[in-house]
Design a protein around this motif. Sequence first.
Motif, PDB file in Angstrom:
ATOM      1  N   GLU A   1       0.793  -1.016  -0.099  1.00  0.00           N
ATOM      2  CA  GLU A   1       0.017   0.136   0.050  1.00  0.00           C
ATOM      3  C   GLU A   1       0.567   1.019   0.110  1.00  0.00           C
ATOM      4  OE1 GLU A   1      -2.454  -0.366   3.659  1.00  0.00           O
ATOM      5  OE2 GLU A   1      -3.609  -2.104   2.499  1.00  0.00           O
ATOM      6  N   THR A   2       1.989   1.036   0.437  1.00  0.00           N
ATOM      7  CA  THR A   2       2.854   2.258   0.711  1.00  0.00           C
ATOM      8  C   THR A   2       3.930   2.735  -0.218  1.00  0.00           C
ATOM      9  OG1 THR A   2       2.641   2.128   3.245  1.00  0.00           O
ATOM     10  CG2 THR A   2       4.600   3.209   2.410  1.00  0.00           C
ATOM     11  N   ALA A   3       4.525   1.440  -1.017  1.00  0.00           N
ATOM     12  CA  ALA A   3       5.603   1.553  -1.873  1.00  0.00           C
ATOM     13  C   ALA A   3       5.069   1.354  -3.104  1.00  0.00           C
ATOM     14  CB  ALA A   3       6.619   0.504  -1.650  1.00  0.00           C
ATOM     15  N   SER A   4       5.883   1.743  -4.256  1.00  0.00           N
ATOM     16  CA  SER A   4       5.471   1.728  -5.567  1.00  0.00           C
ATOM     17  C   SER A   4       5.674   0.202  -6.045  1.00  0.00           C
ATOM     18  CB  SER A   4       6.580   2.575  -6.481  1.00  0.00           C
ATOM     19  OG  SER A   4       7.821   2.032  -6.328  1.00  0.00           O
ATOM     20  N   PRO A   5       5.096  -0.288  -6.971  1.00  0.00           N
ATOM     21  CA  PRO A   5       5.226  -1.746  -7.318  1.00  0.00           C
ATOM     22  C   PRO A   5       6.750  -2.097  -7.533  1.00  0.00           C
ATOM     23  CG  PRO A   5       3.475  -0.746  -8.470  1.00  0.00           C
ATOM     24  CD  PRO A   5       4.062   0.233  -7.806  1.00  0.00           C
ATOM     25  N   LEU A   6       7.489  -0.944  -8.135  1.00  0.00           N
ATOM     26  CA  LEU A   6       9.075  -0.979  -8.357  1.00  0.00           C
ATOM     27  C   LEU A   6       9.603  -1.711  -6.847  1.00  0.00           C
ATOM     28  CD1 LEU A   6      11.816  -0.550  -9.654  1.00  0.00           C
ATOM     29  CD2 LEU A   6      11.721   1.704  -8.875  1.00  0.00           C
ATOM     30  N   LEU A   7       9.397  -0.657  -5.959  1.00  0.00           N
ATOM     31  CA  LEU A   7       9.972  -0.896  -4.497  1.00  0.00           C
ATOM     32  C   LEU A   7       9.533  -2.395  -3.993  1.00  0.00           C
ATOM     33  CD1 LEU A   7      10.320   2.623  -3.012  1.00  0.00           C
ATOM     34  CD2 LEU A   7      12.030   1.087  -4.003  1.00  0.00           C
ATOM     35  N   PHE A   8       8.168  -2.562  -4.013  1.00  0.00           N
ATOM     36  CA  PHE A   8       7.517  -4.061  -3.672  1.00  0.00           C
ATOM     37  C   PHE A   8       8.202  -4.980  -4.139  1.00  0.00           C
ATOM     38  CE2 PHE A   8       4.453  -7.265  -3.541  1.00  0.00           C
ATOM     39  CZ  PHE A   8       4.060  -7.421  -2.278  1.00  0.00           C
ATOM     40  N   ASP A   9       8.074  -5.082  -5.475  1.00  0.00           N
ATOM     41  CA  ASP A   9       8.934  -6.164  -6.205  1.00  0.00           C
ATOM     42  C   ASP A   9      10.280  -6.224  -5.645  1.00  0.00           C
ATOM     43  OD1 ASP A   9       6.792  -7.337  -7.517  1.00  0.00           O
ATOM     44  OD2 ASP A   9       7.055  -5.908  -9.196  1.00  0.00           O
ATOM     45  N   HIS A  10      11.173  -5.261  -5.619  1.00  0.00           N
ATOM     46  CA  HIS A  10      12.446  -5.320  -5.288  1.00  0.00           C
ATOM     47  C   HIS A  10      12.569  -5.801  -3.894  1.00  0.00           C
ATOM     48  CE1 HIS A  10      16.550  -4.029  -3.927  1.00  0.00           C
ATOM     49  NE2 HIS A  10      16.000  -2.972  -3.365  1.00  0.00           N
ATOM     50  N   SER A  11      11.788  -5.449  -3.089  1.00  0.00           N
ATOM     51  CA  SER A  11      11.835  -5.813  -1.356  1.00  0.00           C
ATOM     52  C   SER A  11      11.476  -7.345  -1.478  1.00  0.00           C
ATOM     53  CB  SER A  11      10.794  -5.124  -0.701  1.00  0.00           C
ATOM     54  OG  SER A  11      10.980  -3.696  -0.902  1.00  0.00           O
ATOM     55  N   ARG A  12      10.663  -7.788  -2.383  1.00  0.00           N
ATOM     56  CA  ARG A  12      10.579  -9.206  -2.213  1.00  0.00           C
ATOM     57  C   ARG A  12      11.610 -10.059  -2.748  1.00  0.00           C
ATOM     58  NH1 ARG A  12       5.165 -11.736  -0.467  1.00  0.00           N
ATOM     59  NH2 ARG A  12       5.012 -12.963  -2.698  1.00  0.00           N
ATOM     60  N   ARG A  13      12.025  -9.433  -3.926  1.00  0.00           N
ATOM     61  CA  ARG A  13      13.186 -10.137  -4.238  1.00  0.00           C
ATOM     62  C   ARG A  13      14.349 -10.229  -3.271  1.00  0.00           C
ATOM     63  NH1 ARG A  13      11.784  -6.965  -8.901  1.00  0.00           N
ATOM     64  NH2 ARG A  13      13.870  -5.819  -8.647  1.00  0.00           N
ATOM     65  N   VAL A  14      14.433  -9.133  -2.449  1.00  0.00           N
ATOM     66  CA  VAL A  14      15.702  -9.273  -1.534  1.00  0.00           C
ATOM     67  C   VAL A  14      15.585 -10.351  -0.465  1.00  0.00           C
ATOM     68  CG1 VAL A  14      16.545  -7.988   0.376  1.00  0.00           C
ATOM     69  CG2 VAL A  14      16.242  -6.641  -1.888  1.00  0.00           C
ATOM     70  N   PHE A  15      14.221 -10.544  -0.310  1.00  0.00           N
ATOM     71  CA  PHE A  15      13.999 -11.463   0.937  1.00  0.00           C
ATOM     72  C   PHE A  15      14.426 -12.976   0.206  1.00  0.00           C
ATOM     73  CE2 PHE A  15      11.223 -15.191   1.840  1.00  0.00           C
ATOM     74  CZ  PHE A  15      11.688 -15.355   3.198  1.00  0.00           C
ATOM     75  N   LEU A  16      13.872 -13.002  -1.104  1.00  0.00           N
ATOM     76  CA  LEU A  16      14.180 -14.292  -1.886  1.00  0.00           C
ATOM     77  C   LEU A  16      15.850 -14.372  -2.046  1.00  0.00           C
ATOM     78  CD1 LEU A  16      11.246 -14.109  -4.398  1.00  0.00           C
ATOM     79  CD2 LEU A  16      11.172 -15.819  -2.588  1.00  0.00           C
ATOM     80  N   TRP A  17      16.409 -13.493  -2.836  1.00  0.00           N
ATOM     81  CA  TRP A  17      17.683 -13.800  -2.753  1.00  0.00           C
ATOM     82  C   TRP A  17      18.597 -13.984  -1.450  1.00  0.00           C
ATOM     83  CZ3 TRP A  17      17.387 -14.525  -7.628  1.00  0.00           C
ATOM     84  CH2 TRP A  17      16.930 -13.747  -8.395  1.00  0.00           C
ATOM     85  N   GLY A  18      18.240 -13.204  -0.460  1.00  0.00           N
ATOM     86  CA  GLY A  18      18.748 -13.500   0.668  1.00  0.00           C
ATOM     87  C   GLY A  18      18.760 -14.788   1.494  1.00  0.00           C
TER      88      GLY A  18
END
Length: 212
Positions: free
Chosen positions: A25-42
């Motif tokens: 709800e707060t972030a752009s789709p760009l930042l949302f997808d990036h943040s989910r990828r960060v979890f997955l890569w991590g």
Amino acid sequence: MKESIAGVQIPDSALAREATELVRETASPLLFDHSRRVFLWGSLRGREQGLRFDPELLYVGAMFHDLGLTERFRRADQRFEIDGADEARRFLQAHGIGGEPADRVWTAIALHTTPEIPLHMAPEVALVTRGVELDVLGIGYHAVSDEQRDAVVAAHPRPDFKNRILAAFTEGIEDRPETTFGNVKADVLAYYVPGFVRGDFVEVIKNSDWPE
């Protein structure tokens, strides 16, 4: 039904679901997808390195790490990393998670743009940085398989990501240039903001109030 991407299970607790919705709800789709990828890569890097980590804490760290770039959570008086770190700690405390675990997530977010140091700290701290470095800088690109990489990007695409994330960095920090002193984000403003002059550590020392 629990969600799994590239063999990594997305945390499905009430806390994790609320974190997901807050960022969506707060972030752009760009930042949302990036943040989910960060979890997955991590998570994938942690598995590859044989690290034991708390997936829920890593998830909150990854999802909140760029909240300081959003209009709702960014401030003008401190580094954007601290904006996200502060909000993550408040969020965890509101869900009954305080003390060292909340501080661990705070540290993971606050240090995610500080090279090398987080990699010598708790697994959750190290893996937020590992995830960010892989997604933004390509560090560790070949530490995950082609199949894993394809699965993550299929779930959370990254069209024109390099240019769009740099634009998001610029927008999120250009009104507080002094907070980039001594960190990598000064490079972003030097590249994209006309007239930006980065702070100089030597000049700070030489021009301090000390007589010698």
